[in-house]
Every structure is written in C-alpha cells, then in structure tokens.
Design a protein around this motif. Structure first.
Motif, short mmCIF file in Angstrom:
data_model
loop_
_atom_site.label_atom_id
_atom_site.label_comp_id
_atom_site.label_asym_id
_atom_site.label_seq_id
_atom_site.Cartn_x
_atom_site.Cartn_y
_atom_site.Cartn_z
N PHE A 13 -120.38 -74.12 -27.97
CA PHE A 13 -119.10 -74.64 -27.51
C PHE A 13 -118.66 -73.84 -26.29
O PHE A 13 -119.28 -72.84 -25.92
N ASP A 14 -117.58 -74.25 -25.66
CA ASP A 14 -117.27 -73.73 -24.33
C ASP A 14 -116.71 -72.31 -24.34
O ASP A 14 -117.15 -71.48 -23.54
N ILE A 15 -115.73 -72.03 -25.19
CA ILE A 15 -115.10 -70.71 -25.18
C ILE A 15 -114.90 -70.21 -26.59
O ILE A 15 -114.37 -70.92 -27.46
N GLU B 91 -130.27 -71.39 -32.45
CA GLU B 91 -129.84 -71.69 -31.09
C GLU B 91 -129.12 -70.49 -30.47
O GLU B 91 -128.57 -69.65 -31.18
N PHE B 92 -129.14 -70.44 -29.15
CA PHE B 92 -128.46 -69.36 -28.41
C PHE B 92 -127.93 -69.93 -27.10
O PHE B 92 -128.63 -70.71 -26.45
N PRO B 93 -126.71 -69.58 -26.71
CA PRO B 93 -125.74 -68.73 -27.39
C PRO B 93 -124.82 -69.55 -28.28
O PRO B 93 -124.83 -70.78 -28.26
N MET B 94 -124.01 -68.84 -29.06
CA MET B 94 -123.01 -69.54 -29.86
C MET B 94 -121.96 -70.19 -28.97
O MET B 94 -121.54 -71.31 -29.21
N ALA B 95 -121.52 -69.46 -27.94
CA ALA B 95 -120.51 -69.98 -27.01
C ALA B 95 -120.96 -69.76 -25.57
O ALA B 95 -121.67 -68.80 -25.28
N LYS B 96 -120.54 -70.65 -24.70
CA LYS B 96 -120.90 -70.51 -23.28
C LYS B 96 -120.18 -69.34 -22.63
O LYS B 96 -120.72 -68.71 -21.71
N ALA B 97 -118.97 -69.06 -23.10
CA ALA B 97 -118.20 -67.95 -22.54
C ALA B 97 -117.45 -67.25 -23.65
O ALA B 97 -116.86 -67.90 -24.52
N TYR B 98 -117.47 -65.92 -23.60
CA TYR B 98 -116.67 -65.09 -24.51
C TYR B 98 -115.53 -64.52 -23.69
O TYR B 98 -115.74 -63.74 -22.75
#
Length: 409
Positions: A240-242, A267-274
């Motif tokens: 997901f995005d964030i 899958e990697f990553p869990m989020a596109k941005a932390y």
C-alpha cells in the motif's frame, strides 16, 4: 468500531499535484502516484491519556496526505487501528483502579470528539485490536507452521532472521535496535529467545489479565506488531502507499510489522513509503505519557480555544520536525486565525487563483504546511490593505484553506 463523522471537503478548481514525501526506509524523497485509489495505514492510539498535542500533530500530518490525494481526484482508503488491549493500558487501569475496557472506551470516545473538532478526516476502517483477534490468530499460526515463529514458555515469538529484509525500514544497527527494543515495549533480555530482537506474536494468558481463545496457540492475547499487520493486510493488502505514525514507531513497530507481513506474503515491501511525524515537546522534554507532560486537545477546547487555532498551531511546524508547544505558539495561531477570518469576511478581494496553486505546490512538496501558511499570509496581508474587486476571491480562499489545510474560516 466506528470512527467519527467526516467534515465536507470543498472541491477546488483544477487538479492537485502528486505527493512527494520523505520515506524513512530510503532516507529520501519519493513521488507517490497511486492509481485511482490511494491506500494509507496510520497507527492509532493506545486509549489512555488521549488526545495530547503529540497525537494531534501526527494525525494532522496524515490528514494532509488525504487532502492532497483527494485534491488529485483520487479515492482514499484510510485505515487506522486502536490498540485497545496492551500492557500500558492495563497498567494504567490497574493504577487508577478502573476497568480496562471502560478506560479504553472512554478515551477512544474522547479521541473521536477531538478528531471531529479538529476536522481530521476519519478512516474508512477504524479497527480495534480486540475485534481483530479472530484475524490475528491464523496469521500467528501460519508464521509458526512456516518455521518463522517459535514457542517460549507458552508465548509465541517471531524470528526476525526469517525475513531477509529485516532492518530495511529503520536502517539501524543491531545495538541501536536492542536499546530501542528495551525502551519501547520489547524484551531483548528474556532468556531463551533465539534473537534478542525477536518480538512477541502471542502472549499466553497471565493471571488476572484478559485473554482470548487462540485456537492452537492457547488462550492469550496478541502482540503489538501483528495487530496492525492483520488489520492492514485485511483492508489494504500488500504494497500500500503509506505506512504512517510518529517517528518513535519506525523501530520497533513498523520494522517488525513489515517483517511479519513480508514473511506471511512473500512480497516486499509492505508499504511504498514509511512516513513519520516528529515529536512535540513541552518545557524542553518530549511529551510523553510516562513523564506526564501532556497538553490535551480537550483541555484546550474546554478553555475556549478555537479548534481551528489549535490546527493552525500544528500546521505552523513541518510534520517531520521536532518542536515545542508553548503559549506563544498558540497565541500566534489565534492571531493568524483572526487575520485570516477578517480577510475572507470582506465582500470582495484581490484575485486568489495563484494562491490555490501555491498551497498545492507547498503541500505536494513533502507536506510543507508552513510554506502553505506563508502563502495564505501573503494573500491576507494584501487583502487587508487593498481594494480588490474580485467577488469570488474570499470564497475561493476559504474553500482552499478548508479543503487543503482543514481549517474552517
């Protein structure tokens, strides 16, 4: 669990810009260009001592993210949890001789009231840890059965070594991780763990503490990190995005949650941005429940402070900055609100089309709210000394400030 009512977001002419935002994992700015639907998960409160200014500053940041995306004509799926069972909540209830469920319900209700007053857009999915337990148990069982988790005296721990990407959210070395784990709810010194950093997935039932049926795990309750993973995967899926929260969540919470999800899904990553918001201090020290140096939104409201002024005080600091709450910060916000309202109360004014684009540009640039406020200030200063004849300008400024900054004039 229900969230709070949404305030209407005015539509603005034209279209907003894609969001460029600082990513903790890469330590750089990335451009997020979701498809028609943008997805965001923000870690919610543990419901005691709600809602302090530090909370409000964090949720204000991610409210801006939503508003930027809505201005690009995207749909937003926003998910937030409530950690309504955890050690700190139980400890507070015991200290105050209260039923822990009543404490959680009361503080969650107060949080909703504060979010409504501050015009924070609500999540579409507002999920408590307790109601998520039926979805958490199968995930822990899967991790255990895959060899990514192990039992220790009835508790179940996740093996951080099962994730080859462990460490890529916070980018900390092992010693820094160990120190933060000890400070932030972990138990790195517990004997018998395979790795001191391994976090708990399922805590076996303790005498006098709440517990639930965990199937093959036995009675107990979930660990902190797996709670958010179960909720996020259920409502958003992977990549997901964030993933958002305060900067103190980068490790261990977001690091561990990412590893749980990545091992579960492959899958990697869990989020596109932390994305992480800075900490707010009071009298020179970070606001914290342990120190008790908290300023509460509800107390400010009871004292007659306009919630719009509280919001302007939050917006006057960049979301990633650490800053200090003072009487002067609030006084400046109150004065700014008065000037802005005086300017838009005129029947006509100077053109404001450029202002809309200035605010859009500022927010798309890593949510630079102080730059957005400065742009409005410049328009207000000219408006208060000029004889403009654009009848649509005051209304356009009001809608812009409401839609993009969440401030009702």
């Amino acid at each position: 669990m229900h969230a709070w009512p949404a305030s209407e977001v005015p539509a603005l002419p034209g279209k907003g810009r894609d969001l460029q935002i600082h990513d903790t994992a890469t330590q750089g700015t990335i451009t997020l260009a979701p498809g028609p639907v943008a997805r965001i998960y923000v870690c919610g409160i543990t419901p005691y001592d709600a809602t302090h200014i530090g909370h409000a500053a964090t949720y204000n940041a991610f409210d801006l993210v939503q508003r930027v995306w809505l201005d690009t004509k995207r749909q937003v799926i926003y998910v937030q949890n409530v950690t309504d069972v955890d050690d700190p909540l139980l400890e507070r209830a015991l200290r105050d001789n209260q039923d822990w469920t009543e404490l959680a319900e009361r503080e969650t209700a107060l949080f909703r009231e504060d979010m409504t007053a501050l015009r924070m857009l609500p999540p579409q999915h507002y999920i408590g840890a307790v109601e998520a337990i039926p979805g958490i148990v199968p995930l822990v069982e899967r991790l255990r059965d895959a060899g990514a988790a192990y039992e220790l005296d009835g508790d179940v721990y996740f093996s951080v070594e099962s994730d080859p990407n462990f460490g890529k959210v916070s980018n900390l070395d092992a010693e820094a991780m160990r120190l933060l784990s000890a400070e932030r709810g972990g138990d790195p010194d517990r004997a018998g763990k395979k790795n001191p950093l391994d976090p708990m997935l399922w805590m076996a039932a303790r005498p006098g503490e709440p517990s639930w049926d965990g199937g093959s795990l036995g009675r107990g309750r979930p660990g902190w990190h797996i709670e958010c993973v179960a909720i996020a995967l259920d409502h958003l899926g992977m990549t997901f995005d964030i993933q958002g929260g305060g900067s103190d969540l980068a490790f261990p919470h977001h690091e561990m949650g990412a590893s749980h999800a990545q091992v579960l899904t492959g899958e990697f990553p869990m989020a596109k941005a932390y994305v992480h918001a800075g900490m707010v201090a009071l009298h020179g020290e970070k606001m914290s429940k342990s120190k008790g140096n908290l300023v509460f939104v509800s107390a400010l409201r009871r004292a007659g402070v306009d919630p719009a002024a509280i919001r302007l005080a939050l917006l006057s600091h960049h979301y990633r900055a650490d800053w200090e709450w003072t009487d002067a910060v609030l006084a400046e916000a109150v004065a700014r609100l008065e000037r802005w309202r005086a300017a838009v109360s005129r029947p006509d004014g100077i053109p404001a089309d450029d202002l809309v684009e200035e605010v859009r540009e500022a927010l798309s640039n890593d949510l630079d709210a102080p730059a957005a406020l400065a742009a409005v200030d410049r328009w207000v200063e000219r408006q208060l000394v000029s004889d403009g004849d654009d009848e649509s300008a005051p209304g356009l400024v009001s809608r812009t400030v409401d839609a993009l900054l969440g401030v009702a004039l």
